[in-house]
Write an enzyme that holds these catalytic residues in place. Structure first.
Site, PDB file in Angstrom:
ATOM      1  N   ASN A   8      21.588  42.095  59.323  1.00 43.89           N
ATOM      2  CA  ASN A   8      22.835  41.341  59.465  1.00 43.89           C
ATOM      3  C   ASN A   8      22.695  40.562  60.775  1.00 43.89           C
ATOM      4  O   ASN A   8      22.910  41.104  61.852  1.00 43.89           O
ATOM      5  CB  ASN A   8      24.007  42.335  59.505  1.00 43.89           C
ATOM      6  N   LYS A  51      21.912  43.305  63.455  1.00 49.34           N
ATOM      7  CA  LYS A  51      22.176  44.698  63.111  1.00 49.34           C
ATOM      8  C   LYS A  51      21.261  45.067  61.963  1.00 49.34           C
ATOM      9  O   LYS A  51      20.998  44.241  61.093  1.00 49.34           O
ATOM     10  CB  LYS A  51      23.634  44.877  62.676  1.00 49.34           C
ATOM     11  N   ARG A  64      22.638  40.222  54.924  1.00 43.70           N
ATOM     12  CA  ARG A  64      23.999  39.721  54.863  1.00 43.70           C
ATOM     13  C   ARG A  64      23.930  38.206  55.077  1.00 43.70           C
ATOM     14  O   ARG A  64      23.437  37.745  56.102  1.00 43.70           O
ATOM     15  CB  ARG A  64      24.828  40.359  55.963  1.00 43.70           C
ATOM     16  N   HIS A 104      34.321  38.534  54.347  1.00 43.53           N
ATOM     17  CA  HIS A 104      34.375  40.010  54.425  1.00 43.53           C
ATOM     18  C   HIS A 104      34.220  40.654  53.052  1.00 43.53           C
ATOM     19  O   HIS A 104      34.676  41.771  52.812  1.00 43.53           O
ATOM     20  CB  HIS A 104      35.704  40.491  55.064  1.00 43.53           C
ATOM     21  N   HIS A 135      41.155  44.200  56.446  1.00 39.16           N
ATOM     22  CA  HIS A 135      39.912  44.324  57.232  1.00 39.16           C
ATOM     23  C   HIS A 135      40.225  43.763  58.619  1.00 39.16           C
ATOM     24  O   HIS A 135      40.245  42.541  58.823  1.00 39.16           O
ATOM     25  CB  HIS A 135      38.780  43.540  56.556  1.00 39.16           C
ATOM     26  N   GLY A 141      38.956  43.699  62.210  1.00 35.66           N
ATOM     27  CA  GLY A 141      37.928  43.934  63.219  1.00 35.66           C
ATOM     28  C   GLY A 141      37.965  42.766  64.193  1.00 35.66           C
ATOM     29  O   GLY A 141      39.010  42.137  64.378  1.00 35.66           O
ATOM     30  N   ARG A 169      39.187  33.809  67.434  1.00 36.33           N
ATOM     31  CA  ARG A 169      39.501  32.730  66.468  1.00 36.33           C
ATOM     32  C   ARG A 169      41.003  32.638  66.252  1.00 36.33           C
ATOM     33  O   ARG A 169      41.702  33.644  66.265  1.00 36.33           O
ATOM     34  CB  ARG A 169      38.810  33.011  65.133  1.00 36.33           C
ATOM     35  N   ASN A 222      40.775  52.455  63.682  1.00 40.63           N
ATOM     36  CA  ASN A 222      40.944  53.187  64.939  1.00 40.63           C
ATOM     37  C   ASN A 222      42.282  53.032  65.647  1.00 40.63           C
ATOM     38  O   ASN A 222      42.610  53.860  66.495  1.00 40.63           O
ATOM     39  CB  ASN A 222      39.844  52.773  65.926  1.00 40.63           C
ATOM     40  N   GLU A 267      29.404  48.108  55.204  1.00 39.07           N
ATOM     41  CA  GLU A 267      28.808  46.910  54.595  1.00 39.07           C
ATOM     42  C   GLU A 267      27.310  47.095  54.363  1.00 39.07           C
ATOM     43  O   GLU A 267      26.762  46.602  53.379  1.00 39.07           O
ATOM     44  CB  GLU A 267      29.088  45.698  55.494  1.00 39.07           C
TER      45      GLU A 267
HETATM   46  P1  ADP Z   1      33.085  43.328  64.088  1.00 33.54           P
HETATM   47  O1  ADP Z   1      33.847  42.256  63.364  1.00 33.54           O
HETATM   48  O2  ADP Z   1      32.327  42.829  65.280  1.00 33.54           O
HETATM   49  O3  ADP Z   1      32.253  44.227  63.171  1.00 33.54           O
HETATM   50  P2  ADP Z   1      34.651  45.709  64.531  1.00 33.54           P
HETATM   51  O4  ADP Z   1      34.999  46.001  63.111  1.00 33.54           O
HETATM   52  O5  ADP Z   1      33.663  46.582  65.218  1.00 33.54           O
HETATM   53  O6  ADP Z   1      34.245  44.196  64.718  1.00 33.54           O
HETATM   54  O7  ADP Z   1      36.021  45.723  65.362  1.00 33.54           O
HETATM   55  C1  ADP Z   1      36.068  45.436  66.729  1.00 33.54           C
HETATM   56  C2  ADP Z   1      37.517  45.582  67.206  1.00 33.54           C
HETATM   57  O8  ADP Z   1      37.962  46.925  66.952  1.00 33.54           O
HETATM   58  C3  ADP Z   1      37.708  45.312  68.677  1.00 33.54           C
HETATM   59  O9  ADP Z   1      38.864  44.515  68.889  1.00 33.54           O
HETATM   60  C4  ADP Z   1      37.955  46.710  69.240  1.00 33.54           C
HETATM   61  O10 ADP Z   1      38.756  46.671  70.377  1.00 33.54           O
HETATM   62  C5  ADP Z   1      38.676  47.354  68.094  1.00 33.54           C
HETATM   63  N1  ADP Z   1      38.689  48.805  68.250  1.00 33.54           N
HETATM   64  C6  ADP Z   1      37.652  49.668  68.156  1.00 33.54           C
HETATM   65  N2  ADP Z   1      38.069  50.934  68.438  1.00 33.54           N
HETATM   66  C7  ADP Z   1      39.395  50.849  68.722  1.00 33.54           C
HETATM   67  C8  ADP Z   1      40.404  51.791  69.097  1.00 33.54           C
HETATM   68  N3  ADP Z   1      40.125  53.081  69.240  1.00 33.54           N
HETATM   69  N4  ADP Z   1      41.665  51.337  69.302  1.00 33.54           N
HETATM   70  C9  ADP Z   1      41.963  50.028  69.173  1.00 33.54           C
HETATM   71  N5  ADP Z   1      41.057  49.092  68.818  1.00 33.54           N
HETATM   72  C10 ADP Z   1      39.790  49.497  68.597  1.00 33.54           C
END
Ligand code: ADP
Length: 388
Positions: free
Chosen positions: A9, A16, A90, A178, A205, A207, A238, A329, A376
């Site tokens: 990826n 990754k 990916r 996604h 989703h 992140g 974004r 999370n 993924e």
């Molecule tokens: P990517 O799109 O890079 O794969 P991720 O799915 O890893 O992103 O998500 C990254 C986001 O998740 C960041 O904004 C990070 O702060 C948030 N995040 C990760 N752990 C926690 C947590 N325990 N509490 C709040 N936000 C979290």
């Protein structure tokens, strides 16, 4: 000797990867990444049991090719006898034509290159990794897995913009992204809850990139992302949904050109731009600054608003799923999103939410709310095995 599957990826500054033993279901052997490519590269990897296989910088210089060489050297050293039978990639954009994973040959690669203008920040890196892997593993099947593919069967009204029809024909469409995550999470939902998995679901989703997808009977019905991965929800950097009139204003009144606008919308907006503090949800949740609070409020407001819109598209809701870094999370974000959704049958069990349980809805709530960790890489590995 074992037949293995490598997944890649590749982003602008990172690759990754994951290594799986091929079988009826792929078995994870290792996962890791090279980050800081071109600037301060560092290789990190862990075995399936969590043991650290690598965590060290290497001298800067070289790009994605060098990073892939490092990954290959690590695999050869940590798993002697491993043979890569297929490499799953990916690839962000499959354009209008690719609705499923495809084995990449020269003709497919040429076709995928024509989609680079649709995803200029991602597609060139994805395809550079395909080319590097073709050179490194000439006997392995190279398999492209698309973030857009999951959405290709969506209804026409979700697939188009209200532009003259010729633009849809030339590929200006709502592709949605996604898709590998939605593929995994929707199947996992169906496995855990067959009845609701066949029903009406919205997957959030959330992140660094964030989108929602409405699903009915496993079929994508609409997404918050559009032609590019800019639309819909605000993200780490974004902007998400924006009145296109703002772009006209920036061009005509502020003299900004395409590059400057691209930098603004992709890199300086979202949580970073709104807060002026951080693009990272954890940092914003830990901050007392009012701007941090407002950025999080805007984020949860937009998620809630889009859930309402997609629930209307589905004609109701049976399941709501949170996934990815924030969705998996942040109990705070999940609680804020769901706080005022009681009218549509969403009610959280506060304790289950705080604990990040698999089901976080109240026992008597009509809509069941899930937290499902996305994977993924597994979706890519499963697809690649079919071509190995
Ligand atoms: P990517 O799109 O890079 O794969 P991720 O799915 O890893 O992103 O998500 C990254 C986001 O998740 C960041 O904004 C990070 O702060 C948030 N995040 C990760 N752990 C926690 C947590 N325990 N509490 C709040 N936000 C979290």
């Amino acid at each position: 000797m074992s037949a293995d599957i490598l997944t890649l990826n590749a982003g602008s500054s990172s690759i990754k990867f994951a290594l799986y033993a091929a079988g009826a279901a792929p078995a994870l052997r290792a996962k890791g990444q090279v980050e800081g490519i071109g600037v301060a590269p560092r290789l990190k990897a862990r075995a399936a049991d969590g043991a650290v296989l690598a965590d060290a910088p290497y001298e800067a210089g070289g790009g994605h090719d060098t990073a892939l060489e490092r990954i290959m050297a690590l695999i050869a050293q940590a798993f002697p006898g491993a043979t890569v039978a297929a490499v799953g990639h990916r690839v962000v954009h499959g354009g209008p034509d690719f609705a499923a994973p495809v084995r990449v040959d020269a003709a497919v690669l040429a076709k995928l290159e024509t989609y680079a203008p649709f995803a200029p920040l991602h597609q060139p890196h994805n395809l550079a990794a395909v080319r590097a892997a073709m050179a490194a593993f000439p006997d392995a099947a190279q398999v492209a897995c698309f973030d857009t593919a999951f959405h290709r069967g969506q209804p026409w009204v979700s697939d188009t913009f209200a532009l003259p029809r010729r633009f849809h024909a030339e590929g200006v469409r709502r592709y949605g992204f996604h898709g590998l995550s939605y593929d995994f999470v929707s199947r996992e939902l169906a496995r855990r809850d067959p009845e609701r998995g066949r029903g009406r679901a919205i997957i959030c989703h959330l992140g660094a990139g964030a989108s929602l997808c409405a699903i009915e009977e496993g079929r994508a019905m609409g997404s918050t992302m559009g032609f590019t991965a800019l639309d819909g929800l605000p993200m780490a950097t974004r902007c998400g949904q924006i009145d296109p009139g703002v772009l006209l204003y920036l061009m005509t009144e502020r003299g900004m050109d395409a590059n400057a606008i691209s930098d603004l919308l992709y890199g300086e907006s979202g949580l970073k731009g709104l807060s002026g503090i951080s693009s990272d949800m954890r940092a914003l949740e830990a901050s007392d600054a009012p701007e941090a609070r407002e950025a999080v409020d805007y984020f949860t407001h937009r998620v809630r608003r889009e859930i309402g819109g997609l629930a209307a598209v589905l004609g109701g809701l049976d399941a709501l799923v949170f996934t990815a870094g924030i969705g998996e999370n942040s109990a705070t974000v999940r609680a804020a999103v769901c706080a005022d959704l009681g009218w549509m049958g969403v009610a959280l069990d506060a304790e289950a939410n705080a604990a990040g349980a698999a089901v976080i809805s109240a026992a008597d709530a009509p809509v069941r709310v899930y937290v499902i960790a996305t994977d993924e890489e597994r979706v890519i590995a499963e697809a690649a095995i079919r071509f190995a």
